[in-house]
Motif scaffolding. Structure first.
Motif, PDB file in Angstrom:
ATOM      1  N   ARG A 302      12.955 -14.770 -62.707  1.00 55.46           N
ATOM      2  CA  ARG A 302      13.759 -13.580 -62.978  1.00 55.46           C
ATOM      3  C   ARG A 302      12.834 -12.396 -63.229  1.00 55.46           C
ATOM      4  NH1 ARG A 302      19.051 -14.543 -63.315  1.00 55.46           N
ATOM      5  NH2 ARG A 302      19.710 -16.710 -63.661  1.00 55.46           N
ATOM      6  N   ASN A 303      13.159 -11.286 -62.602  1.00 57.70           N
ATOM      7  CA  ASN A 303      12.336 -10.097 -62.787  1.00 57.70           C
ATOM      8  C   ASN A 303      12.729  -9.370 -64.067  1.00 57.70           C
ATOM      9  OD1 ASN A 303      14.735  -8.764 -62.186  1.00 57.70           O
ATOM     10  ND2 ASN A 303      14.152  -8.340 -60.059  1.00 57.70           N
ATOM     11  N   LYS A 304      12.162  -8.205 -64.284  1.00 54.24           N
ATOM     12  CA  LYS A 304      12.412  -7.460 -65.516  1.00 54.24           C
ATOM     13  C   LYS A 304      13.868  -7.035 -65.635  1.00 54.24           C
ATOM     14  CE  LYS A 304       7.684  -5.668 -65.772  1.00 54.24           C
ATOM     15  NZ  LYS A 304       6.827  -4.450 -65.798  1.00 54.24           N
ATOM     16  N   GLU A 309      15.168 -14.284 -58.446  1.00 56.00           N
ATOM     17  CA  GLU A 309      14.541 -14.185 -57.137  1.00 56.00           C
ATOM     18  C   GLU A 309      13.999 -15.549 -56.734  1.00 56.00           C
ATOM     19  OE1 GLU A 309      11.522 -11.260 -57.702  1.00 56.00           O
ATOM     20  OE2 GLU A 309      12.898  -9.566 -57.499  1.00 56.00           O
TER      21      GLU A 309
END
Length: 678
Positions: A302-304, A309
């Motif tokens: 998980r991105n910010k 993803e």
């Protein structure tokens, strides 16, 4: 054991780090600061010329050793704790230099020549040559080759290797002072007994007895025992119930077969069939093991912003060439260049050294022919490999080849740039962003535009339903409600297959806490077999719009690209429902056949979808590609290049396994690396 290693180029105007690796977090933050021992080495050793390789250099508790390659201006530097007398460092530096030059000297020469010239005209050439070198570092797996070399050298140093092993094994429960005290004392004893090492300082030359070493060992054991986590192996063994002997009451009984009557109890014990699922999809289904459905190692991140993803595809080559094989390959790598040099003669060689050599078709022909064979060996279609190499040759003819840059390295650099341009997507590949935009339009418009729709098409048996479920898992991870439309009304078991996927995905959603709003997270919409697929898809989209689903995934029946009636039926489904994306699912291992399939699917959809009433409907072709069975091809990724070349559409995902997490993103630089790897 090492803190840092770097390979850089130094000249009178400055330096450039070609590759580096830090082994400790403390040095990772220190290496870019002014207090770095490497910066001090550059200042005192290379600029002020006050140090020599034989004496070495020590600063702030670090020992720095280096070796140079004067012909190319390369400097190989290692940093390690000054407390540790690592006898293998000279051997490590020598082997590292030999391997690095053997693998990359061809690519280094052009870069070094352009850097030394200091001309602004060749700045672009320098950047291109540096990108090519960095690509080759990844392709040839230089990091893994160095790690193997380091491990081999460490194994020859008993004291140092033991120190490294203990630190890596017990770093969480032993302080630096305890470990260093023990091994410093141990080394002092070895030094005193063998008299083979240089004398110690007055402060540390006190003889160390065996009793003192024994006390240090006991101290380490005591710390390990005191910090041992609960529930260890001993407690587990002591608390486990005693094992029963085969003659105990719980042993498996031998089954008797014959003419005797089988009782109802026996029949029930032999019945392992699962109960049929009820209308809710999965509540009455047998418990599903999460480990069987997802792979923890393959999970995305998980991105910010909290978006899930999928992981990037990695070449993952497991076989490393031996050092002997690396050194033996040098002659083979330069074979083409040598052949060209014999043809151009000494006059052209002099022109190249003075920057006056102009590339001709005769110079490029043997190299381009070899590059073409290399691409076909990577599963690139023959006509596409020919066109790629022809384009590279046309762009290079008439260009000036200065310095000692080889024709091969120049061609490979240009081919790398050309591959990057072809593979770079022309349209957005961010499906989540497009879904969000449509959802925003849904809330702002009085007339709802409906859910985002994805239609999966392809030939028989490529894995459309399986990869559709992987995409569904990715969407569920991002909090979207998904409706799967079973529009394969021809293949026996197609609806049941999707029903199992929906049941599993629903169970995973419950277990992983992916609760959605407004109802179930994933549902199946089906009308059985023998119905019109276009009508089912239309009803599914209407149902999804009423129930507030975000995405509809439309599964279609597999069909051969040359079957015109079936292709017309597929075009009808597209024309009636106008999906947001049409995704072609193809196999990565079929090579030229996949290109033929994709080309004819795209052409048929465009021709037949525009053949509506009066031919007024817009043409629809393939919008994106999913390549399946990508884990079976190693580095032969030519199908990705071929498919993108013929349609101009991007590779959205690649499938590389059987679980719902086995979906990968395919980065452009990854494909280029795999295509150029030897």
């Amino acid at each position: 054991m090492l803190d840092h290693i770097s390979i850089s180029h130094q000249n009178s105007t400055g330096g450039l780090v070609l590759w580096s690796k830090s082994f400790t977090p403390a040095f990772s933050t220190l290496v870019t600061s002014t207090a770095s021992p490497i910066n001090a080495l550059v200042r005192e050793g290379f600029i002020e010329n006050r140090l020599t390789e034989e004496t070495g250099y020590e600063k702030d508790g670090y020992s720095v050793r280096w070796t140079m390659e004067n012909g190319l201006g390369l400097v190989f530097v290692v940093v390690f704790p000054a407390l540790l007398p690592l006898a293998y460092i000279p051997q490590l530096l020598a082997r590292t230099k030999q391997l690095f030059l053997s693998l990359f000297q061809t690519y280094l020469q052009g870069l070094i020549d352009s850097l030394n010239s200091g001309s602004a005209i060749v700045e672009h050439i320098s950047q291109s040559a540096l990108r090519l070198l960095q690509t080759q570092l990844e392709i040839q797996q230089w990091g893994r080759i160095f790690d193997r070399c380091l491990k081999d050298c460490e194994s020859q140093d008993t004291v140092g290797f033991s120190y490294h092993t203990l630190r890596s094994t017990h770093s969480s429960c032993l302080s630096d002072s305890v470990v260093e005290t023990y091994f410093t004392n141990t080394y002092h004893l070895i030094q005193r007994d063998t008299s083979s090492c240089p004398g110690l300082s007055d402060e540390s030359s006190t003889p160390v007895t065996a009793e003192e070493i024994s006390k240090n060992v006991q101290a380490i054991k005591s710390k390990l025992k005191a910090r041992k986590p609960r529930g260890g192996r001993e407690s587990a063994v002591s608390s486990s119930p005693s094992r029963k002997t085969p003659s105990s009451a719980g042993a498996k009984l031998m089954r008797k077969w014959g003419d005797s009557v089988v009782s109802a109890e026996d029949m029930a014990s032999f019945d392992y069939s699962a109960p049929a699922p009820t209308t809710n999809g999965h509540s009455d289904a047998p418990a599903v093991k999460t480990d069987d459905l997802i792979s923890t190692a393959a999970m995305g991140t998980r991105n910010k912003q909290g978006t899930y993803e999928v992981a990037d595809w990695d070449l993952g080559r497991s076989e490393l060439p031996t050092e002997e094989e690396i050194l033996a390959r040098v002659t083979g790598k330069l074979k083409i260049t040598d052949e060209v040099e014999k043809k151009v003669g000494w006059g052209d060689m002099l022109n190249r050294l003075t920057g006056k050599k102009i590339l001709t078709e005769e110079d490029l022909r043997p190299v381009l022919r070899e590059m073409e064979k290399h691409l076909m060996g990577k599963n690139v279609a023959k006509d596409i490999a020919e066109k790629m190499c022809e384009g590279v040759g046309a762009a290079l003819v008439g260009k000036r080849l200065g310095g000692l840059t080889s024709i091969r390295s120049q061609v490979q650099s240009s081919l790398s740039d050309s591959l990057t341009r072809v593979l770079t997507p022309r349209t957005s590949t961010d499906i989540l962003l497009e879904i969000q935009r449509k959802r925003s339009a849904l809330t702002s418009l009085s007339t709802s535009p409906g859910p985002y729709t994805l239609t999966f098409v392809g030939v028989n048996g490529v894995g459309k339903s399986t990869n559709l479920s992987k995409v569904c898992f990715w969407l569920l991870q991002n909090g979207l409600r998904v409706l799967i439309a079973a529009c394969d009304t021809f293949r026996s078991g197609a609806v049941e297959q999707l029903r199992v996927h929906v049941r599993n995905l629903g169970a995973l959603g419950d277990e992983m806490g992916l609760a959605g709003e407004g109802g179930k997270k994933v549902e199946l919409f089906e009308r059985g077999y023998g119905k019109d697929a276009a009508g089912i898809a239309k009803d599914a989209i209407s149902y999804a719009k009423e129930q507030g689903f975000d995405v509809v995934l439309i599964d279609t029946a597999g069909r051969m690209q040359d079957n015109e009636p079936l292709m017309r039926a597929l075009a009808k489904l597209v024309s009636v429902n106008d999906p947001d994306k049409i995704i072609f699912v193809g196999e990565a291992l079929v090579g030229n056949e996949a290109v033929d399939q994709l080309t004819k699917f795209d052409r048929a959809l465009k021709d037949f979808s525009a053949a509506g009433i009066g031919g007024t409907q817009r043409k629809r072709g393939i919008d994106g590609i999913i390549l399946t069975k990508f884990d079976t091809i190693d580095d032969k990724v030519g199908a990705a290049l071929s498919m993108t070349y013929v349609t101009g559409q991007p590779i959205l995902f690649v499938g590389c396994g059987q679980t719902y997490t086995d979906l990968r993103q395919l980065r452009v630089n990854h494909i280029v690396q795999a295509l150029l790897s030897s």
